[in-house]
Design an enzyme around this catalytic site. Structure first.
Site, PDB file in Angstrom:
ATOM      1  N   ARG A 247       1.356   0.379 -21.120  1.00  6.25           N
ATOM      2  CA  ARG A 247       1.669   0.128 -19.703  1.00  6.25           C
ATOM      3  C   ARG A 247       3.177   0.227 -19.512  1.00  6.25           C
ATOM      4  O   ARG A 247       3.916  -0.632 -19.960  1.00  6.25           O
ATOM      5  CB  ARG A 247       1.170  -1.286 -19.331  1.00  6.25           C
ATOM      6  N   HIS A 251       2.860  -5.425 -14.817  1.00  6.27           N
ATOM      7  CA  HIS A 251       1.429  -5.596 -14.551  1.00  6.27           C
ATOM      8  C   HIS A 251       1.169  -5.353 -13.061  1.00  6.27           C
ATOM      9  O   HIS A 251       0.235  -4.650 -12.693  1.00  6.27           O
ATOM     10  CB  HIS A 251       0.990  -7.006 -14.947  1.00  6.27           C
ATOM     11  N   TYR A 260       9.021 -10.144 -21.550  1.00  7.50           N
ATOM     12  CA  TYR A 260       8.147 -10.179 -22.737  1.00  7.50           C
ATOM     13  C   TYR A 260       7.912  -8.841 -23.421  1.00  7.50           C
ATOM     14  O   TYR A 260       7.329  -8.817 -24.502  1.00  7.50           O
ATOM     15  CB  TYR A 260       6.803 -10.855 -22.387  1.00  7.50           C
TER      16      TYR A 260
HETATM   17  C1  LIG Z   1     -11.977 -13.392 -14.328  1.00  5.37           C
HETATM   18  C2  LIG Z   1     -10.517 -13.227 -14.165  1.00  5.37           C
HETATM   19  N1  LIG Z   1      -9.672 -13.989 -14.905  1.00  5.37           N
HETATM   20  C3  LIG Z   1      -8.328 -13.843 -14.779  1.00  5.37           C
HETATM   21  C4  LIG Z   1      -7.802 -12.948 -13.874  1.00  5.37           C
HETATM   22  C5  LIG Z   1      -6.288 -12.790 -13.740  1.00  5.37           C
HETATM   23  N2  LIG Z   1      -5.858 -11.532 -14.338  1.00  5.37           N
HETATM   24  C6  LIG Z   1      -5.631 -10.459 -13.567  1.00  5.37           C
HETATM   25  S1  LIG Z   1      -5.209  -9.145 -14.465  1.00  5.37           S
HETATM   26  C7  LIG Z   1      -5.329  -9.966 -15.914  1.00  5.37           C
HETATM   27  C8  LIG Z   1      -5.051  -9.275 -17.237  1.00  5.37           C
HETATM   28  C9  LIG Z   1      -6.022  -8.208 -17.565  1.00  5.37           C
HETATM   29  O1  LIG Z   1      -5.564  -7.409 -18.599  1.00  5.37           O
HETATM   30  P1  LIG Z   1      -6.342  -6.144 -19.125  1.00  5.37           P
HETATM   31  O2  LIG Z   1      -7.800  -6.367 -19.065  1.00  5.37           O
HETATM   32  O3  LIG Z   1      -5.768  -5.793 -20.449  1.00  5.37           O
HETATM   33  O4  LIG Z   1      -6.008  -4.995 -18.066  1.00  5.37           O
HETATM   34  P2  LIG Z   1      -4.633  -4.315 -17.674  1.00  5.37           P
HETATM   35  O5  LIG Z   1      -4.096  -5.127 -16.532  1.00  5.37           O
HETATM   36  O6  LIG Z   1      -3.731  -4.340 -18.850  1.00  5.37           O
HETATM   37  O7  LIG Z   1      -4.979  -2.939 -17.247  1.00  5.37           O
HETATM   38  C10 LIG Z   1      -5.691 -11.287 -15.688  1.00  5.37           C
HETATM   39  C11 LIG Z   1      -5.861 -12.306 -16.741  1.00  5.37           C
HETATM   40  C12 LIG Z   1      -8.720 -12.192 -13.102  1.00  5.37           C
HETATM   41  N3  LIG Z   1      -8.313 -11.270 -12.232  1.00  5.37           N
HETATM   42  N4  LIG Z   1     -10.049 -12.342 -13.273  1.00  5.37           N
END
Ligand SMILES: Cc1ncc(C[n+]2csc(CCOP(=O)(O)OP(=O)(O)O)c2C)c(N)n1
Length: 343
Positions: A247, A251, A260
């Site tokens: 990435r 985020h 980080y």
């Molecule tokens: C069920 C749930 N828990 C927590 C969140 C908060 N949250 C949003 S994005 C994220 C991280 C997800 O990371 P990843 O699956 O690796 O996807 P990326 O953003 O790196 O594409 C979190 C914890 C959420 N949206 N839904």
């Protein structure tokens, strides 16, 4: 799997390659605009795809009419390649009256029924079980269609990941799971997410094949996606494709990765930029000229600017939209609240 690129035959003829390149560039340029609009206070939120464009676009290249995309929130390229318009994107970001959900969906949670692009939902991982249900329906109805679905490395720790992969294996449905392993779930690194050697090997426990590929190499993505999608179409069940990537941005606009992500990581992955990789290929093989490249970029930029202009000048959704399109029959208490607002 050995890479087989036969230039001149689809999807490696000039038209197809330009379409792929244009879609990847469009994602990058929409991201740049989205970040800029949020920083200028013109929209509330944005979530970019920087560095992950190849796995998004490449994974949908082999799809056929009737196939269904069940996206996560960071796969804008899957929609753009299939025809998600800039108007649709910016109407959603501005949450205006032209927006399909009239501002009810979160920004970046796009949808477009006409291209079988299921509404993006923000809760992590939930789309995976939806995709398995959809794929089961496709099989039950004896179609030859498939569903493709996406999640990040973080989502592989969710309950839905287990439920989805388990039932996909048991029911042997025509689904392909693409994991964009960009090595972090917001600030949580992959080694804190799983002790598993790779994400791909997790498929073995569910009784189907898992493959790990370079998610920044568009050709590797297309070739693997073609294999997995055709396998699903032939009734040979699901595949998990782990696309290793990085990435390259925050985020979302609510995040500051400088706190980080070590600087060296960006320097290392910048050399593997998927758009630069395809650009160099197209120029070296004389598929496009530098002039054509400039024209493609100018054209995308013009279309994005037009879509932003229209979306920004459109009206806000009418107040009634707050209670419409949610329930089949609007509950009395909501009608009462609506009346109070209107008064
Ligand atoms: C069920 C749930 N828990 C927590 C969140 C908060 N949250 C949003 S994005 C994220 C991280 C997800 O990371 P990843 O699956 O690796 O996807 P990326 O953003 O790196 O594409 C979190 C914890 C959420 N949206 N839904």
């Amino acid at each position: 799997m050995q890479l087989q690129i036969k230039i001149g035959t689809p999807p490696y003829d000039k038209n197809s390659l330009v379409k792929i390149y244009t879609a990847m560039l469009s994602v990058r340029m929409v991201d740049e605009k989205g970040m800029q609009l949020q920083r200028q206070g013109r929209i509330g939120f944005y979530l970019p795809n920087f560095g992950e464009e190849a796995l998004q676009v490449g994974s949908v290249v082999p799809l056929k009419e009737g196939d269904i995309i069940v996206p996560s929130y960071r796969v804008l390229g899957t929609g753009i390649y299939r025809g998600l318009s800039f108007e649709n994107i910016f109407n959603n970001l501005f949450g205006n009256e032209l927006d399909i959900t009239q501002g009810k969906a979160m920004p970046i949670c796009y949808c477009d029924k006409s291209i079988n692009f299921v509404t993006i939902s923000a809760p992590i991982g939930t789309q995976l079980s939806h995709a398995v249900g959809i794929a089961y329906a496709l099989k039950y109805k004896k179609t030859k269609n498939v569903a493709v679905t996406y999640c990040g490395d973080g989502a592989t720790s969710s309950n839905d990941f287990h439920c989805a992969l388990n039932f996909a294996g048991v029911l042997k449905v025509p689904v392909v799971f693409f994991v964009n392993n960009n090595q972090r779930a917001i600030s949580v690194p992959i080694e804190r997410q799983t002790a598993s050697e790779t994400i791909a090997i997790k498929a073995k426990a569910y009784g189907f094949e898992g493959i790990r590929i370079d998610g920044n190499n568009i050709f590797e993505v297309i070739q693997t996606a073609t294999y997995a999608i055709e396998k699903a179409r032939d009734g040979k069940g699901p595949t998990l494709v782990e696309c290793l990537t990085f990435r390259m941005g925050p985020h979302s606009t609510s995040d500051d990765p400088r706190r980080y992500v070590p600087k060296e990581c960006y320097e290392e992955w910048k050399k593997k930029d998927p758009i630069e990789f395809l650009y160099k290929f197209l120029i070296e093989k004389k598929i496009i000229t530098e002039e054509e490249d400039k024209k493609i970029k100018a054209d995308i930029s013009k279309k994005i600017d037009e879509a932003v202009k229209k979306a920004e000048s459109a009206k806000a959704p009418p107040v009634e939209s707050l209670v419409k399109d949610v329930f089949e029959h609007i509950p009395k208490r909501l009608l009462k609240q609506l009346k109070e607002i209107q008064e």
